[in-house]
Design an enzyme around this catalytic site. Structure first.
Site, short mmCIF file in Angstrom:
data_model
loop_
_atom_site.label_atom_id
_atom_site.label_comp_id
_atom_site.label_asym_id
_atom_site.label_seq_id
_atom_site.Cartn_x
_atom_site.Cartn_y
_atom_site.Cartn_z
N ASP A 170 0.82 -1.21 0.00
CA ASP A 170 0.00 0.00 0.00
C ASP A 170 0.86 1.26 0.00
O ASP A 170 1.85 1.35 0.75
CB ASP A 170 -0.87 -0.03 1.27
N GLU A 194 1.26 -0.61 -5.00
CA GLU A 194 0.38 0.49 -5.31
C GLU A 194 1.27 1.71 -5.40
O GLU A 194 1.91 2.08 -4.43
CB GLU A 194 -0.65 0.74 -4.22
O1 TEU Z 1 -4.32 4.28 -1.19
C1 TEU Z 1 -3.22 5.13 -1.27
C2 TEU Z 1 -3.48 6.34 -2.01
O2 TEU Z 1 -2.74 7.28 -1.88
C3 TEU Z 1 -4.64 6.43 -2.91
O3 TEU Z 1 -5.31 7.57 -2.57
C4 TEU Z 1 -4.18 6.48 -4.31
O4 TEU Z 1 -3.12 7.35 -4.49
C5 TEU Z 1 -5.31 6.91 -5.16
O5 TEU Z 1 -6.39 6.07 -4.94
C6 TEU Z 1 -4.94 6.85 -6.60
O6 TEU Z 1 -6.04 7.14 -7.37
C7 TEU Z 1 -4.20 3.24 -0.30
C8 TEU Z 1 -5.45 2.40 -0.26
O7 TEU Z 1 -5.65 1.81 -1.52
C9 TEU Z 1 -6.59 3.26 0.19
O8 TEU Z 1 -7.78 2.53 0.20
C10 TEU Z 1 -6.26 3.75 1.58
O9 TEU Z 1 -7.27 4.61 2.01
C11 TEU Z 1 -4.92 4.46 1.60
O10 TEU Z 1 -3.90 3.69 1.00
C12 TEU Z 1 -4.46 4.68 3.01
O11 TEU Z 1 -4.09 3.46 3.58
#
Ligand code: TEU
Ligand code: CA
Length: 577
Positions: free
Chosen positions: A237, A299
């Site tokens: 993440d 991610e």
């Molecule tokens: O998301 C990380 C994050 O920064 C997202 O906002 C991402 O950059 C964006 O969706 C891109 O379009 C992760 C998880 O996937 C999210 O569900 C969590 O809320 C976040 O981390 C915090 O843990």
């Protein structure tokens, strides 16, 4: 930013008749094979399926999906042809960010089940050749994590430095101007010790201090814990946010305000710091020390191909960094897809491309790409695009059914905190997290309970797994068909990929060719609402016959390369000889 044109790599003469009277010839460069199938690790050919466990299947009627629910639906996933499931966090958590705020990394939240349930899920999945990928939330914990409770308890607690604590600039003033991704200052004052802690996300998600070797060791142990329990790898993440500038430079402020009313900001000093890559190398060493080629998926909302390429390292960091650029195209632009697919196919690290169109943070592709009239057909078009390129595809639960984004109607129904803060401009992420649509019985078969954490969308009456499994023309059966072609047709499984370059905004065509068997497949995607008649000369690929076998659609079974007719938003997958 400037992106290198790739026309010099194209190998064919290609022309489009009727619709676009353009004809181009390209020189043939030497070809480097991109696939070595005999040595391929499993993840290179896997179809990865993301499961949001709260919403997939509830087994005990509390209105929240759980691990036993997932286990009970493995047959469905196997039938679809899924090779690996990535399950978003199911660890003990106050659920402020629905599991992305972890209170204990090595346990299962009782609302999702028990550790025994996890073990059973892994072993039942294994029987069906499905691997289980665990979410690894490295950047931050919950404020209810025992580590943070200790850390905040006093300035000289041994775990104080496990998080990022700083003095304010002055009375009532945070240490600098950094903003949280989820709104407001990224610093929160903790009055007992009168210092601020840093959180890239919610106030309840304090960032770990990855400069501290004890933090590194503790988090490496978390990886080993799940690998020892049979995890096939991790989806990491928010990995680009592991480090912040130790000198706390202010971030540059940009014009305008975001949906939360904060000034727009460039996260220059809190995102993509070079130190991230030292940690990625350590992650990789850990997974590489286990048998079975466990995989790292990151991610990483990387802004361009050069940042994305860095995630691969020298084949010593992430094997499958998610490509958000492709996910973010948000319109049926053949030109944009062609450019981005070429960029990642050609990445200088030689890494395996990995992309997706929907996930638990993005509005579903149904709404982003659908035109409101041809949405079923467009769902099939997007399935073809996801599943017929060289990339390892990642799906999101319900995408194979044509599930759509169903936002809350009233602010008081919103569950996702960013949706409360951003209402009504940003309604949050509930809309893409609604319960899986299994059938048209009560709660769409998701739960026997009366109190669902999110309501079932009205579309479930028509778009549900039970109905679609039976209907040969359903979106589900289309996905299933393409997944099986991907597995069995050598060109689609192993082939190199060449985009056919022509200045058509709206038709995307490419050739996959397996150099070992010479098996060659042409894929044509009509991204317009008009019929297209197209002509292809594929002689540069060694194609001699001017008619091919249509794999999709099944009839007519033969098509002439001199005149391929593709219906609005239609697709053709043709095996050529
Ligand atoms: O998301 C990380 C994050 O920064 C997202 O906002 C991402 O950059 C964006 O969706 C891109 O379009 C992760 C998880 O996937 C999210 O569900 C969590 O809320 C976040 O981390 C915090 O843990
Ligand atoms: Ca449940």
């Amino acid at each position: 930013m400037f992106r290198a044109a790739r026309s010099t790599l194209l190998l064919l003469t290609f022309s489009v008749v009727l619709s676009i009277p353009e004809y181009r010839v390209h020189a043939a460069p030497p070809e480097t094979p991109k696939t070595q199938s005999s040595y391929d690790p499993w993840w290179k050919h896997a179809v990865v399926y993301e499961i949001y466990p709260r919403s997939f299947q509830d087994s005990n009627g509390d209105g929240i999906g759980d691990l036993n629910g997932i286990t009970s639906r493995l047959g469905y996933l196997h039938d679809l042809g899924i090779d690996a499931i990535w399950i978003t966090p199911f660890f003990p958590s106050p659920q402020v960010d629905f599991g992305y705020d972890i209170a204990d990394y090595t346990a299962v939240d009782p609302q999702f089940g028990t550790m025994a349930d996890f073990d059973r899920l892994v072993s039942e999945a294994k029987k069906r050749n499905i691997r289980v990928i665990v979410d690894y939330v490295a950047n931050h914990t919950s404020d209810q994590n025992a580590w943070f409770k200790e850390s905040r308890s006093s300035r000289d607690n041994p775990k104080r430095d496990w998080y990022v604590w700083r003095d304010g600039k002055g009375p009532g003033e945070p240490p600098n101007n950094w903003y949280s991704w989820f709104g407001r200052s990224a610093w929160t004052l903790d009055s007992p010790t009168n210092q601020y802690y840093y959180h890239y996300f919610y106030v309840q998600q304090p960032d770990l201090n990855w400069r501290n070797p004890e933090v590194q060791r503790a988090m490496y142990d978390v990886m080993r814990f799940w690998l020892n329990r049979g995890a096939a790898g991790f989806r990491i993440d928010a990995v680009s946010r592991l480090f912040e500038d130790p000198n706390l430079h202010d971030d540059p402020i940009l014009p305008g305000r975001n949906a939360y009313g904060d000034p727009n900001i460039e996260h220059k000093y809190t995102d993509n710091l070079p130190e991230v890559h030292d940690i990625l190398k350590e992650f990789r060493k850990i997974v590489d020390s286990y048998p079975g080629n466990p995989v790292l998926i990151s991610e990483a909302d990387q802004p361009n191909i050069s940042e994305l390429t860095k995630m691969y390292g020298k084949n010593d960091e992430i094997q499958l960094p998610m490509d958000f650029q492709i996910a973010d195209v948000n319109k049926l632009s053949a030109r944009d897809f062609r450019r981005l697919l070429n960029e990642v196919d050609d990445n200088s690290a030689g890494g395996q491309p990995h992309y997706f169109f929907s996930n638990h943070d993005q509005r579903r592709q149904w709404d982003r790409y659908g035109d409101g009239v041809h949405n079923d057909q467009i769902a099939k078009l997007m399935a073809t695009l996801l599943l017929t390129t060289r990339a390892t595809p990642q799906m999101y639960y319900g995408e194979e059914l044509g599930m759509r984004t169903t936002d809350p109607v009233r602010k008081e129904d919103v569950k996702d905190p960013v949706g409360k803060l951003g209402w009504p401009v940003d309604k949050g992420r509930d809309g893409e997290r609604t319960p899986m649509q299994w059938d048209k019985s009560k709660n769409a078969g998701f739960s026997s309970g009366n109190n669902l954490w999110l309501p079932v969308p009205p579309s479930a009456a028509q778009y549900n797994a039970k109905a679609e499994v039976r209907d040969p023309n359903s979106i589900f059966n289309f996905y299933k068909k393409i997944i099986s072609l991907r597995r069995t047709v050598p060109a689609l499984r192993n082939g190199d990929q060449t985009m056919l370059d022509f200045d058509d905004q709206n038709v995307l065509a490419y050739v996959r060719k397996d150099t070992k068997t010479d098996d060659t497949v042409l894929v044509v995607l009509n991204m317009t609402a008009q019929n297209k008649s197209l002509k292809f000369d594929l002689s540069k690929f060694g194609v001699k016959e001017n008619s091919g076998n249509s794999l999709v659609p099944a009839s007519p079974s033969k098509v002439s390369l001199d005149n391929i007719s593709v219906e609005p938003f239609g697709v053709k997958i043709v095996q050529v000889h």
